[in-house]
Design a protein around this motif. Structure first.
Motif, PDB file in Angstrom:
ATOM      1  N   MET A 117       0.817  -1.189   0.000  1.00  0.00           N
ATOM      2  CA  MET A 117       0.000   0.000   0.000  1.00  0.00           C
ATOM      3  C   MET A 117       0.864   1.257   0.000  1.00  0.00           C
ATOM      4  O   MET A 117       0.528   2.222  -0.669  1.00  0.00           O
ATOM      5  CB  MET A 117      -0.938   0.003   1.205  1.00  0.00           C
ATOM      6  CG  MET A 117      -2.120  -0.919   1.015  1.00  0.00           C
ATOM      7  SD  MET A 117      -3.339  -1.029   2.367  1.00  0.00           S
ATOM      8  CE  MET A 117      -3.201   0.421   3.285  1.00  0.00           C
ATOM      9  N   SER A 144       2.454   1.821  -3.477  1.00  0.00           N
ATOM     10  CA  SER A 144       1.404   2.264  -4.389  1.00  0.00           C
ATOM     11  C   SER A 144       1.026   3.716  -4.130  1.00  0.00           C
ATOM     12  O   SER A 144       0.880   4.510  -5.059  1.00  0.00           O
ATOM     13  CB  SER A 144       0.181   1.356  -4.245  1.00  0.00           C
ATOM     14  OG  SER A 144      -0.881   1.836  -5.040  1.00  0.00           O
ATOM     15  N   GLU A 145       0.871   4.082  -2.881  1.00  0.00           N
ATOM     16  CA  GLU A 145       0.486   5.449  -2.525  1.00  0.00           C
ATOM     17  C   GLU A 145       1.553   6.457  -2.940  1.00  0.00           C
ATOM     18  O   GLU A 145       1.247   7.484  -3.546  1.00  0.00           O
ATOM     19  CB  GLU A 145       0.226   5.544  -1.021  1.00  0.00           C
ATOM     20  CG  GLU A 145      -0.213   6.907  -0.564  1.00  0.00           C
ATOM     21  CD  GLU A 145      -1.564   7.337  -1.122  1.00  0.00           C
ATOM     22  OE1 GLU A 145      -1.764   8.555  -1.292  1.00  0.00           O
ATOM     23  OE2 GLU A 145      -2.417   6.475  -1.400  1.00  0.00           O
ATOM     24  N   THR A 205       1.696   6.553  -6.863  1.00  0.00           N
ATOM     25  CA  THR A 205       0.468   7.143  -7.416  1.00  0.00           C
ATOM     26  C   THR A 205       0.469   8.653  -7.217  1.00  0.00           C
ATOM     27  O   THR A 205       0.121   9.414  -8.119  1.00  0.00           O
ATOM     28  CB  THR A 205      -0.782   6.519  -6.768  1.00  0.00           C
ATOM     29  OG1 THR A 205      -0.796   5.126  -7.068  1.00  0.00           O
ATOM     30  CG2 THR A 205      -2.049   7.156  -7.272  1.00  0.00           C
ATOM     31  N   ASN A 206       0.870   9.106  -6.029  1.00  0.00           N
ATOM     32  CA  ASN A 206       0.917  10.547  -5.778  1.00  0.00           C
ATOM     33  C   ASN A 206       1.960  11.235  -6.639  1.00  0.00           C
ATOM     34  O   ASN A 206       1.736  12.336  -7.126  1.00  0.00           O
ATOM     35  CB  ASN A 206       1.173  10.833  -4.298  1.00  0.00           C
ATOM     36  CG  ASN A 206      -0.090  10.695  -3.477  1.00  0.00           C
ATOM     37  OD1 ASN A 206      -1.181  10.583  -4.000  1.00  0.00           O
ATOM     38  ND2 ASN A 206       0.081  10.685  -2.178  1.00  0.00           N
ATOM     39  N   GLY A 241      -9.076  13.759  -1.592  1.00  0.00           N
ATOM     40  CA  GLY A 241      -8.019  13.008  -0.927  1.00  0.00           C
ATOM     41  C   GLY A 241      -7.681  13.506   0.461  1.00  0.00           C
ATOM     42  O   GLY A 241      -8.516  14.011   1.184  1.00  0.00           O
ATOM     43  N   GLY A 262      -3.763   9.630   2.073  1.00  0.00           N
ATOM     44  CA  GLY A 262      -2.556   8.874   1.757  1.00  0.00           C
ATOM     45  C   GLY A 262      -1.345   9.161   2.612  1.00  0.00           C
ATOM     46  O   GLY A 262      -0.717   8.247   3.139  1.00  0.00           O
ATOM     47  N   TRP A 263      -0.956  10.430   2.752  1.00  0.00           N
ATOM     48  CA  TRP A 263       0.259  10.757   3.493  1.00  0.00           C
ATOM     49  C   TRP A 263       0.127  10.368   4.964  1.00  0.00           C
ATOM     50  O   TRP A 263       1.068   9.793   5.527  1.00  0.00           O
ATOM     51  CB  TRP A 263       0.615  12.221   3.301  1.00  0.00           C
ATOM     52  CG  TRP A 263       1.952  12.610   3.853  1.00  0.00           C
ATOM     53  CD1 TRP A 263       2.181  13.578   4.779  1.00  0.00           C
ATOM     54  CD2 TRP A 263       3.234  12.063   3.522  1.00  0.00           C
ATOM     55  NE1 TRP A 263       3.521  13.671   5.058  1.00  0.00           N
ATOM     56  CE2 TRP A 263       4.206  12.751   4.293  1.00  0.00           C
ATOM     57  CE3 TRP A 263       3.667  11.069   2.664  1.00  0.00           C
ATOM     58  CZ2 TRP A 263       5.564  12.460   4.230  1.00  0.00           C
ATOM     59  CZ3 TRP A 263       5.026  10.787   2.608  1.00  0.00           C
ATOM     60  CH2 TRP A 263       5.950  11.475   3.379  1.00  0.00           C
ATOM     61  N   VAL A 274       0.669   6.588   5.024  1.00  0.00           N
ATOM     62  CA  VAL A 274       2.081   6.245   4.836  1.00  0.00           C
ATOM     63  C   VAL A 274       2.839   6.443   6.144  1.00  0.00           C
ATOM     64  O   VAL A 274       3.623   5.589   6.565  1.00  0.00           O
ATOM     65  CB  VAL A 274       2.709   7.096   3.703  1.00  0.00           C
ATOM     66  CG1 VAL A 274       4.224   6.995   3.702  1.00  0.00           C
ATOM     67  CG2 VAL A 274       2.136   6.676   2.350  1.00  0.00           C
TER      68      VAL A 274
END
Length: 87
Positions: A1, A4-5, A8-9, A53, A56-57, A60
């Protein structure tokens, strides 16, 4: 994950070449994403309604042992984002 994150970003928020590198260490895995944008990731309130969004960060940073953002050398532009994950 996390890989991918980060990738993708990099693709979503920049123009130009992006790279993803995975490095296995004895007790961890390092995920490195490079992109041409000087803008660093930042924590922000997730958008639960508008779909812009913000999840994501924080994800992570919760999953990684450590995260680090390095600006490219002067004049080079861009950045490198690293996340160190437990193995």
């Amino acid at each position: 994950m996390v890989a991918s994150e980060l990738f993708t970003n990099a693709l979503r928020h920049t123009r130009g070449t992006c790279t993803l590198e995975l490095t296995a260490h004895p007790d961890s895995t390092e995920v490195t994403a490079r992109d041409p944008s000087p803008q660093v990731p930042c924590m922000r309130t997730p958008d639960l309604i508008g779909g812009t969004g913000g999840f994501g960060w924080p994800m992570v940073n919760r999953l990684a042992r450590a995260t680090h953002v390095t600006a490219a050398p002067a004049g080079g532009g861009g950045k490198t984002v690293r996340a160190l994950l437990p193995r």
